[in-house]
Design a protein around this motif. Structure first.
Motif, PDB file in Angstrom:
ATOM      1  N   ALA A  66      13.617   0.419  -5.529  1.00 48.06           N
ATOM      2  CA  ALA A  66      12.290  -0.120  -5.014  1.00 48.06           C
ATOM      3  C   ALA A  66      12.712  -1.759  -4.710  1.00 48.06           C
ATOM      4  CB  ALA A  66      11.482   0.255  -5.940  1.00 48.06           C
ATOM      5  N   SER A  67      11.371  -2.100  -4.087  1.00 48.27           N
ATOM      6  CA  SER A  67      11.086  -3.784  -3.699  1.00 48.27           C
ATOM      7  C   SER A  67      10.115  -4.133  -3.491  1.00 48.27           C
ATOM      8  CB  SER A  67      11.957  -4.315  -2.397  1.00 48.27           C
ATOM      9  OG  SER A  67      11.290  -3.326  -1.351  1.00 48.27           O
ATOM     10  N   TYR A  68       9.479  -3.198  -3.443  1.00 48.25           N
ATOM     11  CA  TYR A  68       7.797  -3.434  -3.249  1.00 48.25           C
ATOM     12  C   TYR A  68       6.669  -2.904  -4.122  1.00 48.25           C
ATOM     13  CZ  TYR A  68       7.740  -5.693   1.026  1.00 48.25           C
ATOM     14  OH  TYR A  68       7.786  -6.944   2.618  1.00 48.25           O
ATOM     15  N   GLY A  69       5.634  -3.604  -5.088  1.00 49.70           N
ATOM     16  CA  GLY A  69       5.073  -3.623  -5.912  1.00 49.70           C
ATOM     17  C   GLY A  69       3.582  -2.299  -5.242  1.00 49.70           C
ATOM     18  N   VAL A  96      18.861   6.098   6.495  1.00 49.06           N
ATOM     19  CA  VAL A  96      17.485   5.959   7.968  1.00 49.06           C
ATOM     20  C   VAL A  96      16.330   5.516   6.668  1.00 49.06           C
ATOM     21  CG1 VAL A  96      16.095   7.535   8.780  1.00 49.06           C
ATOM     22  CG2 VAL A  96      18.342   8.371   8.393  1.00 49.06           C
ATOM     23  N   GLU A  97      15.869   4.471   7.493  1.00 48.99           N
ATOM     24  CA  GLU A  97      14.805   3.274   7.174  1.00 48.99           C
ATOM     25  C   GLU A  97      13.910   3.470   7.474  1.00 48.99           C
ATOM     26  OE1 GLU A  97      13.396   2.633   4.161  1.00 48.99           O
ATOM     27  OE2 GLU A  97      14.710   0.617   3.173  1.00 48.99           O
ATOM     28  N   ASP A  98      12.533   3.256   6.614  1.00 51.13           N
ATOM     29  CA  ASP A  98      11.421   3.448   7.715  1.00 51.13           C
ATOM     30  C   ASP A  98      11.002   2.134   8.589  1.00 51.13           C
ATOM     31  OD1 ASP A  98      10.789   1.996   5.070  1.00 51.13           O
ATOM     32  OD2 ASP A  98       9.168   2.955   4.925  1.00 51.13           O
ATOM     33  N   ILE A  99      11.983   0.578   7.979  1.00 48.86           N
ATOM     34  CA  ILE A  99      11.022  -0.161   8.604  1.00 48.86           C
ATOM     35  C   ILE A  99      12.573  -1.707   7.749  1.00 48.86           C
ATOM     36  CG2 ILE A  99       9.302  -1.081   6.461  1.00 48.86           C
ATOM     37  CD1 ILE A  99       8.002  -2.417   9.001  1.00 48.86           C
ATOM     38  N   VAL A 100      13.207  -1.672   8.740  1.00 40.03           N
ATOM     39  CA  VAL A 100      13.536  -3.462   8.185  1.00 40.03           C
ATOM     40  C   VAL A 100      12.545  -4.695   8.269  1.00 40.03           C
ATOM     41  CG1 VAL A 100      15.849  -4.815   8.209  1.00 40.03           C
ATOM     42  CG2 VAL A 100      16.045  -2.507   8.607  1.00 40.03           C
ATOM     43  N   ASP A 101      12.476  -5.076   6.911  1.00 40.17           N
ATOM     44  CA  ASP A 101      11.571  -6.153   6.533  1.00 40.17           C
ATOM     45  C   ASP A 101      12.461  -7.829   6.782  1.00 40.17           C
ATOM     46  OD1 ASP A 101       8.591  -7.626   6.912  1.00 40.17           O
ATOM     47  OD2 ASP A 101       8.443  -6.865   4.391  1.00 40.17           O
ATOM     48  N   THR A 102      12.521  -8.165   4.986  1.00 33.33           N
ATOM     49  CA  THR A 102      13.071  -8.378   4.722  1.00 33.33           C
ATOM     50  C   THR A 102      14.701  -8.519   5.241  1.00 33.33           C
ATOM     51  OG1 THR A 102      12.644  -8.533   2.648  1.00 33.33           O
ATOM     52  CG2 THR A 102      11.269  -9.592   3.184  1.00 33.33           C
ATOM     53  N   GLY A 103      14.765  -7.356   5.029  1.00 33.04           N
ATOM     54  CA  GLY A 103      16.194  -6.841   4.579  1.00 33.04           C
ATOM     55  C   GLY A 103      16.794  -7.118   3.606  1.00 33.04           C
ATOM     56  N   ARG A 104      16.250  -6.956   2.127  1.00 30.77           N
ATOM     57  CA  ARG A 104      16.469  -7.340   1.122  1.00 30.77           C
ATOM     58  C   ARG A 104      16.815  -5.603   0.458  1.00 30.77           C
ATOM     59  NH1 ARG A 104      11.858 -10.953  -0.447  1.00 30.77           N
ATOM     60  NH2 ARG A 104      13.006 -13.252  -0.445  1.00 30.77           N
ATOM     61  N   THR A 105      15.345  -4.945   0.795  1.00 28.66           N
ATOM     62  CA  THR A 105      15.865  -3.566   0.528  1.00 28.66           C
ATOM     63  C   THR A 105      17.952  -3.193   1.242  1.00 28.66           C
ATOM     64  OG1 THR A 105      14.180  -3.367   0.800  1.00 28.66           O
ATOM     65  CG2 THR A 105      15.720  -1.283   0.315  1.00 28.66           C
ATOM     66  N   LEU A 106      17.511  -2.964   2.321  1.00 30.81           N
ATOM     67  CA  LEU A 106      18.898  -2.579   2.845  1.00 30.81           C
ATOM     68  C   LEU A 106      20.237  -3.391   2.888  1.00 30.81           C
ATOM     69  CD1 LEU A 106      19.425  -0.187   4.663  1.00 30.81           C
ATOM     70  CD2 LEU A 106      16.651  -0.738   4.443  1.00 30.81           C
ATOM     71  N   ASP A 148       4.876  -9.366  12.839  1.00 30.39           N
ATOM     72  CA  ASP A 148       4.894  -9.437  11.961  1.00 30.39           C
ATOM     73  C   ASP A 148       3.377  -9.228  11.396  1.00 30.39           C
ATOM     74  OD1 ASP A 148       4.622 -10.389   9.113  1.00 30.39           O
ATOM     75  OD2 ASP A 148       5.240 -12.518   9.711  1.00 30.39           O
ATOM     76  N   LEU A 149       3.124  -7.740  10.722  1.00 31.54           N
ATOM     77  CA  LEU A 149       1.718  -7.790  10.943  1.00 31.54           C
ATOM     78  C   LEU A 149       2.143  -6.199   9.314  1.00 31.54           C
ATOM     79  CD1 LEU A 149       0.055  -7.166  13.807  1.00 31.54           C
ATOM     80  CD2 LEU A 149      -0.333  -9.046  12.549  1.00 31.54           C
ATOM     81  N   PHE A 150       1.318  -5.730   8.578  1.00 38.21           N
ATOM     82  CA  PHE A 150       1.657  -4.839   7.857  1.00 38.21           C
ATOM     83  C   PHE A 150       1.509  -3.761   8.207  1.00 38.21           C
ATOM     84  CE2 PHE A 150       0.962  -2.176   4.079  1.00 38.21           C
ATOM     85  CZ  PHE A 150       2.161  -3.153   3.112  1.00 38.21           C
ATOM     86  N   VAL A 151       1.848  -2.555   8.588  1.00 38.12           N
ATOM     87  CA  VAL A 151       2.075  -1.472   9.752  1.00 38.12           C
ATOM     88  C   VAL A 151       2.126  -0.592   8.513  1.00 38.12           C
ATOM     89  CG1 VAL A 151       2.841  -2.004  11.678  1.00 38.12           C
ATOM     90  CG2 VAL A 151       4.421  -1.393  10.115  1.00 38.12           C
ATOM     91  N   VAL A 152       1.203   1.281   9.195  1.00 38.51           N
ATOM     92  CA  VAL A 152       1.460   2.446   7.980  1.00 38.51           C
ATOM     93  C   VAL A 152       1.483   3.175   9.259  1.00 38.51           C
ATOM     94  CG1 VAL A 152       0.182   1.010   5.875  1.00 38.51           C
ATOM     95  CG2 VAL A 152      -0.892   2.222   7.660  1.00 38.51           C
ATOM     96  N   GLY A 155       4.951   7.676   7.352  1.00 40.38           N
ATOM     97  CA  GLY A 155       5.610   7.560   6.231  1.00 40.38           C
ATOM     98  C   GLY A 155       5.977   6.933   5.202  1.00 40.38           C
ATOM     99  N   LEU A 156       4.830   5.806   6.130  1.00 37.07           N
ATOM    100  CA  LEU A 156       5.166   4.143   5.772  1.00 37.07           C
ATOM    101  C   LEU A 156       3.114   4.162   4.896  1.00 37.07           C
ATOM    102  CD1 LEU A 156       6.557   2.880   8.807  1.00 37.07           C
ATOM    103  CD2 LEU A 156       7.162   1.055   6.587  1.00 37.07           C
ATOM    104  N   ASP A 157       3.397   2.996   3.010  1.00 34.77           N
ATOM    105  CA  ASP A 157       1.858   2.945   3.268  1.00 34.77           C
ATOM    106  C   ASP A 157       2.017   1.666   2.777  1.00 34.77           C
ATOM    107  OD1 ASP A 157       4.417   2.501   1.056  1.00 34.77           O
ATOM    108  OD2 ASP A 157       2.695   3.167   0.003  1.00 34.77           O
ATOM    109  N   TYR A 158       0.463   2.264   2.577  1.00 35.77           N
ATOM    110  CA  TYR A 158       0.194   0.750   1.865  1.00 35.77           C
ATOM    111  C   TYR A 158      -1.313   1.304   0.736  1.00 35.77           C
ATOM    112  CZ  TYR A 158      -3.355  -3.376   1.191  1.00 35.77           C
ATOM    113  OH  TYR A 158      -4.250  -4.146   0.516  1.00 35.77           O
TER     114      TYR A 158
END
Ligand code: IMP
Ligand code: MG
Length: 175
Positions: A66-69, A96-106, A148-152, A155-158
């Motif tokens: 987990a990396s997000y609130g 297998v990942e949903d999205i690479v954003d900042t890259g911190r999680t990966l 750079d937009l928040f996508v859902v 599998g991706l959530d908001y």
């Protein structure tokens, strides 16, 4: 609370791209066995569809970090919530990942897995948001680059919602 969601990638586009990724992986790993590591929860929809398109002996395991609130902002902190059930030593691992954003999680996850001595270790991400990158990490297989937009969806959530949308959309407004 409901949001207006604008479609960015249709169900058909996503499904077609996953089929291509599956065919590519099938070619690249010909004669080998694959150990697919699905990151929970976001990548689960993608991982199942991808697994069905890989025509090779395959096993599937799940890991959760987990990396997000609850919102759309990264806390910058990554922690392991659920580890794999099986050893990956000597195996051909594809994360297998949903999205690479900042890259911190990966980068956190790939470092942990590397230490367990897999035979090979690669990363397959459905989406890539390169503009947001903070840590230098690149997926070996990428479905789509997104702005750079928040996508859902897919599998991706908001705030845990919208994972079940069969397409990828952008959260436009609250209403
Ligand atoms: P990173 O550590 O910043 O690369 O964040 C990766 C994780 O943040 C992803 O696995 C997602 O769970 C989440 N995330 C990042 N961007 C988005 C987005 O646009 N929509 C939904 N979740 C996202
Ligand atoms: Mg995720």
């Amino acid at each position: 609370m409901n949001h207006k969601i604008r479609e960015l990638l249709s169900e058909e586009e996503v499904d077609n791209r996953i089929r291509q990724l599956g065919e590519q992986i099938t070619k690249d790993y010909e004669g080998e066995e694959i150990f697919l590591v699905c990151t929970l929860k976001g990548a689960s929809f993608f991982a199942c569809e991808l697994a069905k398109r890989i025509a090779l002996p395959l096993t599937l395991d799940f890991i959760a970090v987990a990396s997000y609130g609850d919102g759309t902002q990264s806390s910058g902190e990554v922690r392991m919530i659920k580890d794999l059930d099986e050893s990956i030593e000597g195996k051909n691992v594809i994360v297998v990942e949903d999205i690479v954003d900042t890259g911190r999680t990966l980068s956190y996850l790939m470092e942990i897995l590397k230490k367990r001595n897999p035979r090979t270790l690669k990363l397959c991400s459905l989406l890539d948001k390169p503009e947001r990158r903070v840590v230098d990490i690149q997926a070996d297989y990428t479905g789509f680059e997104v702005p750079d937009l928040f996508v859902v969806g897919y599998g991706l959530d908001y705030a845990q919602r919208y994972r079940n949308l069969p397409y990828i959309g952008v959260v436009e407004s609250e209403g």
